[in-house]
Structure formats: C-alpha cells, structure tokens
Design a protein around this motif. Sequence first.
Motif, PDB file in Angstrom:
ATOM      1  N   GLU A 116       0.852  -1.186   0.000  1.00 48.94           N
ATOM      2  CA  GLU A 116       0.000   0.000   0.000  1.00 48.94           C
ATOM      3  C   GLU A 116       0.888   1.235   0.000  1.00 48.94           C
ATOM      4  O   GLU A 116       2.098   1.141   0.222  1.00 48.94           O
ATOM      5  CB  GLU A 116      -0.922   0.015   1.210  1.00 48.94           C
ATOM      6  N   ASP A 117       0.278   2.389  -0.290  1.00 45.11           N
ATOM      7  CA  ASP A 117       1.046   3.628  -0.328  1.00 45.11           C
ATOM      8  C   ASP A 117       1.653   3.939   1.035  1.00 45.11           C
ATOM      9  O   ASP A 117       1.012   3.755   2.082  1.00 45.11           O
ATOM     10  CB  ASP A 117       0.157   4.796  -0.753  1.00 45.11           C
ATOM     11  N   THR A 118       2.914   4.412   1.002  1.00 44.14           N
ATOM     12  CA  THR A 118       3.592   4.871   2.210  1.00 44.14           C
ATOM     13  C   THR A 118       4.135   6.276   1.956  1.00 44.14           C
ATOM     14  O   THR A 118       3.999   6.822   0.864  1.00 44.14           O
ATOM     15  CB  THR A 118       4.743   3.919   2.587  1.00 44.14           C
ATOM     16  N   ASP A 119       4.799   6.836   2.972  1.00 45.10           N
ATOM     17  CA  ASP A 119       5.393   8.166   2.804  1.00 45.10           C
ATOM     18  C   ASP A 119       6.523   8.152   1.788  1.00 45.10           C
ATOM     19  O   ASP A 119       6.875   9.185   1.226  1.00 45.10           O
ATOM     20  CB  ASP A 119       5.924   8.689   4.149  1.00 45.10           C
ATOM     21  N   GLN A 120       7.132   6.967   1.561  1.00 48.32           N
ATOM     22  CA  GLN A 120       8.273   6.895   0.644  1.00 48.32           C
ATOM     23  C   GLN A 120       7.917   6.320  -0.718  1.00 48.32           C
ATOM     24  O   GLN A 120       8.564   6.631  -1.710  1.00 48.32           O
ATOM     25  CB  GLN A 120       9.398   6.069   1.265  1.00 48.32           C
ATOM     26  N   LEU A 121       6.888   5.505  -0.805  1.00 50.68           N
ATOM     27  CA  LEU A 121       6.555   4.852  -2.065  1.00 50.68           C
ATOM     28  C   LEU A 121       5.055   4.905  -2.314  1.00 50.68           C
ATOM     29  O   LEU A 121       4.257   4.591  -1.422  1.00 50.68           O
ATOM     30  CB  LEU A 121       7.020   3.387  -2.031  1.00 50.68           C
ATOM     31  N   LYS A 122       4.684   5.299  -3.535  1.00 50.59           N
ATOM     32  CA  LYS A 122       3.277   5.351  -3.926  1.00 50.59           C
ATOM     33  C   LYS A 122       3.131   4.723  -5.309  1.00 50.59           C
ATOM     34  O   LYS A 122       4.035   4.783  -6.137  1.00 50.59           O
ATOM     35  CB  LYS A 122       2.762   6.787  -3.943  1.00 50.59           C
ATOM     36  N   LYS A 123       1.967   4.111  -5.529  1.00 45.09           N
ATOM     37  CA  LYS A 123       1.664   3.526  -6.839  1.00 45.09           C
ATOM     38  C   LYS A 123       0.213   3.823  -7.169  1.00 45.09           C
ATOM     39  O   LYS A 123      -0.674   3.666  -6.317  1.00 45.09           O
ATOM     40  CB  LYS A 123       1.922   2.021  -6.853  1.00 45.09           C
ATOM     41  N   ASP A 124      -0.043   4.225  -8.408  1.00 42.25           N
ATOM     42  CA  ASP A 124      -1.423   4.527  -8.784  1.00 42.25           C
ATOM     43  C   ASP A 124      -2.008   3.403  -9.629  1.00 42.25           C
ATOM     44  O   ASP A 124      -1.355   2.396  -9.915  1.00 42.25           O
ATOM     45  CB  ASP A 124      -1.512   5.887  -9.491  1.00 42.25           C
ATOM     46  N   LYS A 125      -3.250   3.572 -10.065  1.00 40.20           N
ATOM     47  CA  LYS A 125      -3.946   2.528 -10.810  1.00 40.20           C
ATOM     48  C   LYS A 125      -3.404   2.339 -12.216  1.00 40.20           C
ATOM     49  O   LYS A 125      -3.726   1.351 -12.881  1.00 40.20           O
ATOM     50  CB  LYS A 125      -5.438   2.847 -10.864  1.00 40.20           C
ATOM     51  N   LEU A 126      -2.620   3.269 -12.675  1.00 40.14           N
ATOM     52  CA  LEU A 126      -2.004   3.144 -13.993  1.00 40.14           C
ATOM     53  C   LEU A 126      -0.588   2.591 -13.889  1.00 40.14           C
ATOM     54  O   LEU A 126       0.207   2.713 -14.816  1.00 40.14           O
ATOM     55  CB  LEU A 126      -1.986   4.507 -14.695  1.00 40.14           C
ATOM     56  N   ASN A 127      -0.279   2.010 -12.717  1.00 42.12           N
ATOM     57  CA  ASN A 127       1.023   1.363 -12.472  1.00 42.12           C
ATOM     58  C   ASN A 127       2.195   2.337 -12.549  1.00 42.12           C
ATOM     59  O   ASN A 127       3.309   1.962 -12.924  1.00 42.12           O
ATOM     60  CB  ASN A 127       1.252   0.195 -13.440  1.00 42.12           C
TER      61      ASN A 127
ATOM     62  N   GLN B  76       6.139   6.290  -7.612  1.00 42.56           N
ATOM     63  CA  GLN B  76       6.974   7.425  -7.240  1.00 42.56           C
ATOM     64  C   GLN B  76       7.601   7.174  -5.873  1.00 42.56           C
ATOM     65  O   GLN B  76       6.953   6.709  -4.952  1.00 42.56           O
ATOM     66  CB  GLN B  76       6.190   8.739  -7.267  1.00 42.56           C
ATOM     67  N   TRP B  77       8.918   7.451  -5.838  1.00 43.30           N
ATOM     68  CA  TRP B  77       9.712   7.306  -4.621  1.00 43.30           C
ATOM     69  C   TRP B  77      10.065   8.697  -4.102  1.00 43.30           C
ATOM     70  O   TRP B  77      10.460   9.572  -4.887  1.00 43.30           O
ATOM     71  CB  TRP B  77      11.011   6.559  -4.900  1.00 43.30           C
ATOM     72  N   MET B  78       9.955   8.915  -2.815  1.00 44.07           N
ATOM     73  CA  MET B  78      10.322  10.190  -2.207  1.00 44.07           C
ATOM     74  C   MET B  78      11.535   9.985  -1.298  1.00 44.07           C
ATOM     75  O   MET B  78      11.499   9.142  -0.389  1.00 44.07           O
ATOM     76  CB  MET B  78       9.158  10.774  -1.393  1.00 44.07           C
ATOM     77  N   TYR B  79      12.602  10.764  -1.569  1.00 49.34           N
ATOM     78  CA  TYR B  79      13.830  10.639  -0.787  1.00 49.34           C
ATOM     79  C   TYR B  79      14.295  12.014  -0.330  1.00 49.34           C
ATOM     80  O   TYR B  79      14.075  13.026  -1.009  1.00 49.34           O
ATOM     81  CB  TYR B  79      14.938   9.979  -1.610  1.00 49.34           C
ATOM     82  N   GLU B  80      14.969  12.011   0.811  1.00 46.31           N
ATOM     83  CA  GLU B  80      15.646  13.202   1.320  1.00 46.31           C
ATOM     84  C   GLU B  80      17.130  12.860   1.377  1.00 46.31           C
ATOM     85  O   GLU B  80      17.557  12.036   2.196  1.00 46.31           O
ATOM     86  CB  GLU B  80      15.109  13.573   2.695  1.00 46.31           C
ATOM     87  N   LEU B  81      17.909  13.523   0.497  1.00 49.53           N
ATOM     88  CA  LEU B  81      19.314  13.155   0.332  1.00 49.53           C
ATOM     89  C   LEU B  81      20.238  14.185   0.976  1.00 49.53           C
ATOM     90  O   LEU B  81      20.227  15.363   0.590  1.00 49.53           O
ATOM     91  CB  LEU B  81      19.655  13.039  -1.150  1.00 49.53           C
TER      92      LEU B  81
END
Length: 538
Positions: free
Chosen positions: A491-502, A505-510
């Motif tokens: 499921e979606d998390t603060d770091q990884l999300k996926k939508d119905k169109l596959n 997106q990854w969110m990083y703080e570098l």
Amino acid sequence: MQIIDSAISSVTVFGDRAEVTRTADLSLAAGEHLLLFDRLPEKIEQKSVQVNGIGNAVLASVKFKVAHYEEVPDEDKKALMDEQQVLEDELAHLQNKSTRLSNEKKFIENITVKLTTPIEDDVPTLDPAEWDKMFAFYQQKSEALDEAVLANEKEQRVWKNKIKKIAQQLQDLRYDDTRTKNQVEVIVQMKAEGNLQLNLSYIVYGAQWSPFYDLRVSTEAKKMNLTYNALVTQTTGEEWQDVALKLSTAQPQVSGRQPQLEPWRVDVGGRIAKEDLRNTRFEAVADLGVKSEVASMEEAEDAMDGFGGGGNEQMTKATSGVETGATSVFFSIAGRHTVKSDNTEQQVTVMMEDFGTKFEYSAVPKLSSYAYLRAKVTNNTDYPFLAGTTNVFLNNNFVANASMDTVAATESFWTFLGIDEGIKVERKFLKKYEKKEGKLFGKKTKNVVYEYELLVQNYKKTTEKITLRDQIPISHHDEIKVHLLLPAYKEDTDQLKKDKLNRLQWMYELPPGKEEKIPFHFALEYPHDFSLTGIEDM
C-alpha cells in the motif's frame, strides 16, 4: 444632423474581441437633436451598440446604419499621400547611399590597380610586408563595402514594398465606389440648454490578449516573485490612443447556454467474438480509471509532508485593480495605454507579487537524465492565473522557459524551474531473463523478469528532497499478468506510492554527497504462444 467629434476613452479586451467606449462632450440648445457617430470600425458587432450619457436630456432613439461614401474622404487621401511621400524620400536617401557605396568601391579598386600596374615597364618597389598590408586593407574595405551594399539593397526592397502597398491603397480609393462606413444615429431631447456627455459602446472583433509570466525565484529566501504580464494586440481598424484599458477573463465566444443531452440510443450492429469482448470490457474499465487517478495523484502530491518550507510573505501592492464578477474577472490596468491597429504587441503588467514557496526536485529517469527543480506556491491573491508561458529566473539568472496551467485564486500549484545538474539521476538496465523455476508462477506460462536500477546522487552542499517516477506495464489482456517484484509494495507509504495506472513514485531526502540506489524489478507472465507488443525489447 450633427456629426459629432468623439474619442475612444476606454477599452475592455477579451480573448478574441474588445468592448470599445467612445465619449463625446457636447454643448446643446434645448430641444431635439439628431447626432451622428461617423466612420465606426468595419468589424463592429451591430447588436452590441449601446448609448448612454450624462446631462439633462432624454435619449429618444439609437440606430445603427451602414452608409456609402459619396466620395473618398480627403483626410484618408491626404494621410496616404503624406505616408507615400515619406516612404519615397527614405527610398531616395537609400538610393543616394547606394551610389556613394558604389563610387567608394570603384575608388578602392582604382587605387589597387594603380599601385599594382607597372609604369613604363618599371615594377613597383613595394616590399612584401607593404604588399601584405595593402592586400589586407583592400580585402577589409571590400568586405565591408559588400556587406553595406547588400544591407542597403535589402532595405530598399522593404521600402519599395511599402510604397507599392500605399500605391495600391490609393488606387483602391480612386476606383472603389462601393466603400461603406458604419454609423450610429442618436436622437436626444435636451430639456434645457447645457452640456451633454454622450458615451457610445460597441463590441469589435480583431482584438485579443494573452498572459505570460516572469518567475524570479530565490532559493535562499524561499520566495518567488511573480510578475503577471499581458500582451495586447488589435487590428480593429481604430487606434486606441491614451485609453483606460481593462482585460477580461470572460469567454464571450462560448455559448452562455448549457448544452442539452440528446437521447443516447444503442442498437444491434453485429456480433463480437468473446476474445474481443473481453478486451473491449477491460479497456473500457481502464479508461474510466484515468480521470479519477489523475486527481488521486495530485491529491497524493499535495498531501506530502516535509517537502520544503516557507510561509506566507507580506504582499506588495498590485499594479492593477481586479474586479471579480459572477462568472469572470476584470483586470483594470493602471495608467493610460496606446495600442495601434497593426497587430503590434503592447505589453502591460497585471500584477507583481511575492509568494512564499517550498522546493523539491523531480525526475523521470526513464525519459530524462536530468533532475528538475520545482516550486509549490499558493495563489493567495484575488487574481486568477490563466494558462501561459513563463520566463524562469533562478537567483537572478535566467534558466528556462516553461509554462503554467490555469490557477484559480487561493489554489496551490507546482511550477517547474528548470534543470539542476547538481542532482544526478540515472536508470540502468541490469538484465532480462526467463524464470523457469519456483512456485511464484504457473508452469503453463512464460515468465520474463526485467531488472532495472534507479540511481540518484546529490552533489549539492545542502540536503535536498527529490521525487523519482517510473512505471511498470499495464496489461490489456486477461491472460497477461504484470508482477512488481521490487520494491515490495502493499500500500502507499510516505516513501513509495503507486497509482492505478502502475506509475510509481519514490520520495527521498538526500544529504550532501549522498547516493541512493533503488532496485526496480518486474515480471510479465503470459502464455507461451503469445507474442507481446508494447514491451521494451532488451
């Protein structure tokens, strides 16, 4: 009948037309007066004509008329003849310059011939160095003269074309006895002798305005200065000289009446094979998911916490007034403005404002090896921002041309600020192989695994936040299965999300100097006798 002298006092410009107001100041005796607004523009919309005024009078009648010229107006002829004379004088000046350039070129050639021709069998005694200087001088002068002659000839062609156009206009005036002019006839009844201000307004076609924006961003102050500009052009046939100018977001070209739904009937048109029916049903469901998913992705981005900072800043004074109506907004541009009827762009400023903003980087390594800086801004003004192009300045340096979508007042929006090579992104293809063992897949199917790696590196001196985007395929057939192997997703998390169109997106703080490697693996499961389309052939 009295032909009255009027001047354009104000103009409201829409997307494809303008409302023009003419004002006439009159001193009239008591009684009835027949007044005429003469020589109105050709592109006027007859039903839009309105007349009102200020004074001790009664407006009895307003009538739109189309009249034929009895003869060509002397002022029209004189204006064209005066313009023709100016053009001919300029052409004569250019022709004289051409003669001087030709004589100068002959003079240089004569000097060269004289210096290089023996006199009575005597060979010139110039040493090699002097010969080099002489030829260098001749070459330099010849090139300069050739360029000047070419430029002069080009300029002459321009002026000759202008003279030809004026001559054709004069010819049309002499022989065209069908010329017409638009007029508005007004009958007013003065109750007593006095002054009367008469205002005539009408819609005229051939005018438009378009927005563009200058975005000046300070990453240190976390601010964006947005200058909302407009380009106004018109070819209405009238000069707007020193007028009060308004811009409207209204769209009069769109019907104000809501369209009506007609009955939607379905009839028998033939039979469909089961396979086609299954595919058709799947595609219909997928299409229905697109619109809702676009909204969900935008909501997900807006819900991200911790991506940048910056609060609302003190507003600066706007450079135009804004009037919000029930269905549109009017911008009252400060000052008086002149817009010529020759399609020349007149730039005006709608507003200038500072906004607090927050920044993040965004990248799609599959499509581009660059990281794009973007800023999130909330439009906390009364001004809607219409869709238009942008000039982006980052820390006082021009970096990119981009675009903005339409943004309503109080709405938040993201805008891209160009690439930043201090953040490196890369998408590496590692391998592709067929998996033949294990219990993850059935034995009757072919299972192909694709392995990629996303790489992001922060070479900046500050901690930066970045969103990486990629995708796995979407199946358009019931017997084709797509499995995301890595990253593990439930499921979606603060770091990884996926939508119905596959799309993922990854969110990083570098932190500074940090490198992040992201495994990205997926598998396709399908019958052995299937040949797939739309998949990368690695």
